[in-house]
Design an enzyme around this catalytic site. Structure first.
Site, PDB file in Angstrom:
ATOM      1  CE  LYS A  46      -0.320  -0.026  -3.999  1.00  0.00           C
ATOM      2  NZ  LYS A  46      -0.454  -1.510  -3.817  1.00  0.00           N
ATOM      3  CB  SER A 105       1.748  -1.283  -0.837  1.00  0.00           C
ATOM      4  OG  SER A 105       1.225  -1.991  -1.796  1.00  0.00           O
ATOM      5  CB  SER A 111      -0.298  -4.627  -1.427  1.00  0.00           C
ATOM      6  OG  SER A 111       1.128  -4.880  -0.980  1.00  0.00           O
TER       7      SER A 111
END
Length: 514
Positions: A102, A177, A201
């Site tokens: 990420k 996310s 997330s």
């Protein structure tokens, strides 16, 4: 005359007046002059601190190609921000694996944007410990994955680089996310991806996009080197298309990091040993409240209950249990996270009052960028700062502090049931993926992004309590994946893996439609 180095100037009269106003000090001109002189004299320590080196970190030996920005022709789902090539010569359990991380996780020399225009161009000097562990295990980092800006959204549409599209439908979102991480593994761009989880997330996009996502026990995997939201609820973990790969990644990622303030006791295990185990006599508590939120889709509830029946056919026993605190876990999360995240922001994303390593390079880069380009942040980010600061200023931290105290009751409510049951089960998210919609108002997009529809009602509580929680695909509804969340006792990732693996081995979730 000042002897301070040029980069450490004392405050001007106007700056000191502004600081005094923040503290509600009404200083006379004479007082102001006195304090200006006193501060200049006191700031001499800065000169000595600048002379000392805190460069005690080392970089993993690796070839490092910082790569290039992803294009639509290579990445039609918009899962990737940067393609890169960072690998070591190590031979280990992840040799041959391509891994995406990420884009809020530091990979030395590779741009880290947190999916924000504000941080474009920032290149970390050191790897996050999770990246070090991956490289030491033989993995190659090949992508920085797309995400919701600064990780304060969960829909998958709040990235400065555009929304992450669902791998099963271009008309739907991937969730966030960590949406890019989920999609990258499902589309085969990487073998394993790393995501972060502070409200769900990691687990939300795993559920919506049809992969396995594992939020470990709080502190089991070092979060250092990842852009934080709050030390007390930051989590980082692996995502993959199989429980086997997630378990293998967990064996690499889990372990002590003396410089991470989130860690106290760390209990690791051989998670791959839990694969192919029988679940005879395993006890499952099916949490009633997890199926009853407003907005829950009947097909999702049906799919998860059918998955529990499948586990029963494999030898487990299941009973419905009631945990009323599960409903209030959402409100505890809101009270803790809003203020803690805003205060972390005020501390330029490094924080105060904790032991461990402080990332001064990131603090400087973030601090300069946010002061110069604050208007470019997404509305989700702005709301977090405005609400958190207001709560702190108006109520003196009362709601954050009280919610922190209530975390003990919330944790105890789950622990009580985990004395009887080996795992707890519920839908990961009460609904399948949101549709991609254009021309939403600011309020509409923020409400979608931050869970007003109940998207994270099941995931949020376990970021507060720290229990390990894994989302595994268990079916589809109108062609979109459904996720089942399996929650275990603190540091009992092994049992969670065994349950998820048993279900995965004995079913094909793509053929289970509801």
């Amino acid at each position: 005359m000042s002897h301070l180095p040029p980069v450490v100037r004392p405050p001007t009269r106007e700056e000191l007046r502004d600081i005094a106003d923040l503290y509600h000090f009404e200083l006379s001109e004479e007082e102001l002059e006195d304090y200006l002189e006193l501060i200049e004299a006191k700031m001499g320590f800065c000169e000595r601190i600048d002379e000392l080196s805190d460069r005690t970190e080392t970089r993993t030996a690796a070839s490092r190609d910082p790569g290039y920005r992803a294009g639509k022709h290579e990445d039609p789902k918009n899962a990737i921000i940067t393609y890169c090539d960072v690998g070591s010569e190590a031979d280990g359990p992840l040799s041959g694996y391509e891994v995406g991380v990420k884009d809020n996780i530091a990979v030395a020399d590779v741009e880290m944007t947190c999916a924000s225009k504000v941080l474009m161009g920032y290149r970390p000097k050191y790897d996050a410990p999770v990246v070090e562990r991956l490289l030491d295990a033989g993995a190659t980092i090949t992508a920085k994955t797309n995400m919701d800006e600064m990780a304060v959204s969960g829909s998958g549409e709040m990235s400065a680089f555009g929304p992450v599209l669902n791998p099963f439908s271009d008309d739907h979102l991937a969730g966030g996310s960590s949406g890019g991480s989920a999609v990258a593994v499902v589309t085969g761009q990487v073998d394993i991806a790393i995501g972060s989880d502070q409200a769900g997330s990691l687990r939300t996009p795993a559920s919506w996009s049809g992969c396995v996502g594992f939020k470990p026990t709080h502190g089991l995997v070092s979060f250092r080197g990842v852009a934080p939201l709050g030390h007390s609820f930051d989590h980082v973990g692996p995502m993959a298309t199989s429980v086997t790969d997630v378990a293998r990644a967990m064996e690499v990622l889990a372990g002590e990091d003396a410089r991470d303030p989130r860690q106290t006791t760390v209990e690791t295990a051989a998670y791959t040993d839990a694969l192919d185990e029988s679940i005879d006599d395993l006890r499952i508590g099916v949490v009633r409240e997890g199926f009853e939120f407003e907005g829950s889709e009947a097909a999702v509830n049906e799919g998860v209950r059918a998955a529990v029946e499948e586990l029963e056919s494999l030898g487990a026993t299941a009973e419905e249990v009631s945990i009323p605190w599960h409903v209030d876990g959402f409100f505890v999360w809101l009270a803790v996270e809003n203020e803690e995240a805003a205060m972390m922001w005020d501390a330029d994303n490094t924080g105060y009052f904790v032991d461990g390593h402080y990332n001064t390079d990131f603090a400087e880069a973030f601090g300069k960028a946010r002061r110069a380009q604050a208007d470019e942040f997404a509305p989700t980010v702005k709301l977090k700062c405005l609400l958190g600061r207001y709560l702190k200023e108006q109520f003196y931290g009362r709601y954050h502090g009280k919610a922190q105290n209530l975390r003990e009751d919330l944790t105890a409510a789950y622990d009580e049931q985990l004395e009887t049951y080996d795992v707890l089960v519920m839908p990961t998210t009460p609904m399948t993926a949101f549709e991609l919609e254009e021309d939403l108002s600011r309020q509409e997009v923020v409400n979608r992004a931050q869970g007003k529809e109940g998207r994270t009602r099941n995931t949020m509580p376990f970021d507060m309590t720290g229990h390990p929680a894994l989302s595994v695909p268990c079916g589809t509804s109108d062609g979109l994946p459904i996720g089942m969340m399996i929650v275990g006792d603190q540091f009992d990732e092994r049992t969670v893996v065994s349950v998820a693996d048993a279900f995965e081995r004995n079913t094909d979730w793509r053929e289970r439609s509801y």
